[in-house]
Design a protein around this motif. Structure first.
Motif, mmCIF file in Angstrom:
data_model
loop_
_atom_site.group_PDB
_atom_site.id
_atom_site.type_symbol
_atom_site.label_atom_id
_atom_site.label_comp_id
_atom_site.label_asym_id
_atom_site.label_seq_id
_atom_site.Cartn_x
_atom_site.Cartn_y
_atom_site.Cartn_z
ATOM 1 N N MET A 1 0.831 -1.175 0.000
ATOM 2 C CA MET A 1 0.000 0.000 0.000
ATOM 3 C C MET A 1 0.881 1.245 0.000
ATOM 4 S SD MET A 1 -3.354 -0.359 1.507
ATOM 5 C CE MET A 1 -4.258 -1.380 2.498
ATOM 6 N N GLU A 2 1.393 1.534 -1.127
ATOM 7 C CA GLU A 2 2.327 2.643 -1.237
ATOM 8 C C GLU A 2 1.627 3.992 -1.333
ATOM 9 O OE1 GLU A 2 5.000 1.802 -4.418
ATOM 10 O OE2 GLU A 2 5.318 -0.232 -3.711
ATOM 11 N N GLY A 3 0.341 4.023 -1.690
ATOM 12 C CA GLY A 3 -0.340 5.282 -1.910
ATOM 13 C C GLY A 3 -0.986 5.882 -0.662
ATOM 14 N N THR A 4 -1.032 5.173 0.445
ATOM 15 C CA THR A 4 -1.697 5.705 1.644
ATOM 16 C C THR A 4 -0.710 6.501 2.479
ATOM 17 O OG1 THR A 4 -1.226 3.712 2.887
ATOM 18 C CG2 THR A 4 -3.319 3.789 1.721
ATOM 19 N N PRO A 5 -1.125 7.676 2.965
ATOM 20 C CA PRO A 5 -0.222 8.480 3.807
ATOM 21 C C PRO A 5 -0.101 7.849 5.199
ATOM 22 C CG PRO A 5 -2.355 9.549 3.648
ATOM 23 C CD PRO A 5 -2.392 8.347 2.729
ATOM 24 N N PRO A 6 0.987 8.128 5.880
ATOM 25 C CA PRO A 6 1.139 7.582 7.241
ATOM 26 C C PRO A 6 0.127 8.231 8.186
ATOM 27 C CG PRO A 6 2.894 9.134 6.764
ATOM 28 C CD PRO A 6 2.108 8.941 5.483
ATOM 29 N N PRO A 7 -0.238 7.538 9.246
ATOM 30 C CA PRO A 7 -1.199 8.135 10.190
ATOM 31 C C PRO A 7 -0.575 9.335 10.894
ATOM 32 C CG PRO A 7 -0.314 6.091 11.079
ATOM 33 C CD PRO A 7 0.202 6.215 9.669
ATOM 34 N N PRO A 8 -1.405 10.317 11.279
ATOM 35 C CA PRO A 8 -0.856 11.496 11.964
ATOM 36 C C PRO A 8 -0.320 11.095 13.335
ATOM 37 C CG PRO A 8 -3.247 11.538 12.029
ATOM 38 C CD PRO A 8 -2.852 10.380 11.148
ATOM 39 N N PRO A 9 0.688 11.813 13.814
ATOM 40 C CA PRO A 9 1.222 11.484 15.147
ATOM 41 C C PRO A 9 0.179 11.785 16.219
ATOM 42 C CG PRO A 9 2.170 13.527 14.349
ATOM 43 C CD PRO A 9 1.355 12.947 13.216
ATOM 44 N N PRO A 10 0.205 11.045 17.315
ATOM 45 C CA PRO A 10 -0.785 11.309 18.378
ATOM 46 C C PRO A 10 -0.544 12.686 18.986
ATOM 47 C CG PRO A 10 0.861 9.723 19.119
ATOM 48 C CD PRO A 10 1.119 9.971 17.655
ATOM 49 N N THR A 11 -1.643 13.342 19.323
ATOM 50 C CA THR A 11 -1.526 14.664 19.924
ATOM 51 C C THR A 11 -1.179 14.517 21.402
ATOM 52 O OG1 THR A 11 -3.877 14.707 20.412
ATOM 53 C CG2 THR A 11 -3.179 15.688 18.331
ATOM 54 N N PRO A 12 -0.277 15.349 21.900
ATOM 55 C CA PRO A 12 0.077 15.236 23.316
ATOM 56 C C PRO A 12 -1.090 15.682 24.194
ATOM 57 C CG PRO A 12 1.118 17.158 22.341
ATOM 58 C CD PRO A 12 0.435 16.403 21.229
ATOM 59 N N PRO A 13 -1.239 15.074 25.373
ATOM 60 C CA PRO A 13 -2.332 15.493 26.258
ATOM 61 C C PRO A 13 -2.089 16.910 26.763
ATOM 62 C CG PRO A 13 -0.900 13.918 27.372
ATOM 63 C CD PRO A 13 -0.437 14.008 25.934
ATOM 64 N N THR A 14 -3.141 17.698 26.777
ATOM 65 C CA THR A 14 -3.014 19.102 27.189
ATOM 66 C C THR A 14 -3.405 19.313 28.641
ATOM 67 O OG1 THR A 14 -5.260 19.599 26.483
ATOM 68 C CG2 THR A 14 -3.505 19.918 24.861
ATOM 69 N N GLY A 15 -4.090 18.357 29.234
ATOM 70 C CA GLY A 15 -4.546 18.551 30.598
ATOM 71 C C GLY A 15 -5.874 19.279 30.671
ATOM 72 N N LEU A 16 -6.481 19.575 29.524
ATOM 73 C CA LEU A 16 -7.783 20.236 29.489
ATOM 74 C C LEU A 16 -8.813 19.267 28.939
ATOM 75 C CD1 LEU A 16 -6.793 23.721 28.028
ATOM 76 C CD2 LEU A 16 -7.283 23.155 30.395
ATOM 77 N N TRP A 17 -9.951 19.200 29.591
ATOM 78 C CA TRP A 17 -11.052 18.354 29.133
ATOM 79 C C TRP A 17 -12.178 19.255 28.672
ATOM 80 C CZ3 TRP A 17 -11.632 14.033 33.374
ATOM 81 C CH2 TRP A 17 -10.519 13.174 33.299
ATOM 82 N N ARG A 18 -12.871 18.811 27.643
ATOM 83 C CA ARG A 18 -14.003 19.578 27.124
ATOM 84 C C ARG A 18 -15.276 19.088 27.825
ATOM 85 N NH1 ARG A 18 -14.734 22.954 23.137
ATOM 86 N NH2 ARG A 18 -12.691 22.630 22.255
ATOM 87 N N ILE A 19 -15.891 19.984 28.595
ATOM 88 C CA ILE A 19 -17.127 19.690 29.314
ATOM 89 C C ILE A 19 -18.142 20.748 28.918
ATOM 90 C CG2 ILE A 19 -18.216 19.455 31.589
ATOM 91 C CD1 ILE A 19 -16.200 17.287 31.109
ATOM 92 N N MET A 20 -19.253 20.326 28.327
ATOM 93 C CA MET A 20 -20.328 21.225 27.904
ATOM 94 C C MET A 20 -19.793 22.394 27.072
ATOM 95 S SD MET A 20 -22.934 21.184 31.133
ATOM 96 C CE MET A 20 -21.775 21.642 32.394
ATOM 97 N N GLY A 21 -18.874 22.102 26.170
ATOM 98 C CA GLY A 21 -18.351 23.113 25.278
ATOM 99 C C GLY A 21 -17.252 23.980 25.848
ATOM 100 N N ARG A 22 -16.907 23.799 27.104
ATOM 101 C CA ARG A 22 -15.854 24.596 27.729
ATOM 102 C C ARG A 22 -14.652 23.708 27.997
ATOM 103 N NH1 ARG A 22 -17.892 27.474 32.838
ATOM 104 N NH2 ARG A 22 -15.839 28.380 32.646
ATOM 105 N N ARG A 23 -13.464 24.281 27.918
ATOM 106 C CA ARG A 23 -12.250 23.543 28.230
ATOM 107 C C ARG A 23 -11.889 23.818 29.687
ATOM 108 N NH1 ARG A 23 -9.655 21.424 23.955
ATOM 109 N NH2 ARG A 23 -7.597 21.611 24.876
ATOM 110 N N ILE A 24 -11.867 22.756 30.489
ATOM 111 C CA ILE A 24 -11.645 22.870 31.921
ATOM 112 C C ILE A 24 -10.427 22.027 32.275
ATOM 113 C CG2 ILE A 24 -12.661 22.460 34.201
ATOM 114 C CD1 ILE A 24 -15.402 22.726 32.874
#
Length: 91
Positions: A1-24
């Motif tokens: 499968m030479e035509g498929t791009p590699p998967p994106p690297p995992p995003t580092p955890p930021t310590g913020l959780w999304r609760i009801m649309g707000r980042r806490i």
């Protein structure tokens, strides 16, 4: 499968959780959840102790454990440096 791009690297955890649309911050959410759980355990323990339901030593142990968890660790503050102590005495 030479035509498929590699998967994106995992995003580092930021310590913020999304609760009801707000980042806490994760630490605040964990703290409040722990305190709610402590209040529930204390309330149930006091209720069962006053009503005489179950083994008293179980409810007293739960109360003591909750108290030990909530109270801060005791610590002896280090003495101030000698220069700061001398300045404090002259005022």
């Amino acid at each position: 499968m030479e035509g498929t791009p590699p998967p994106p690297p995992p995003t580092p955890p930021t310590g913020l959780w999304r609760i009801m649309g707000r980042r806490i911050p994760r630490s605040e959410i964990v703290f409040f959840c722990q305190m709610i759980l402590i209040y529930v355990v204390v309330g149930v323990s006091l209720f069962n102790l006053t009503r005489g339901h179950g083994a008293d030593n179980l409810w007293v142990a739960l109360l003591g454990s909750c108290l030990g968890y909530v109270l801060p660790n005791p610590a002896i503050d280090p003495p101030p440096p000698p220069a700061a102590a001398a300045v404090a005495h002259h005022h």
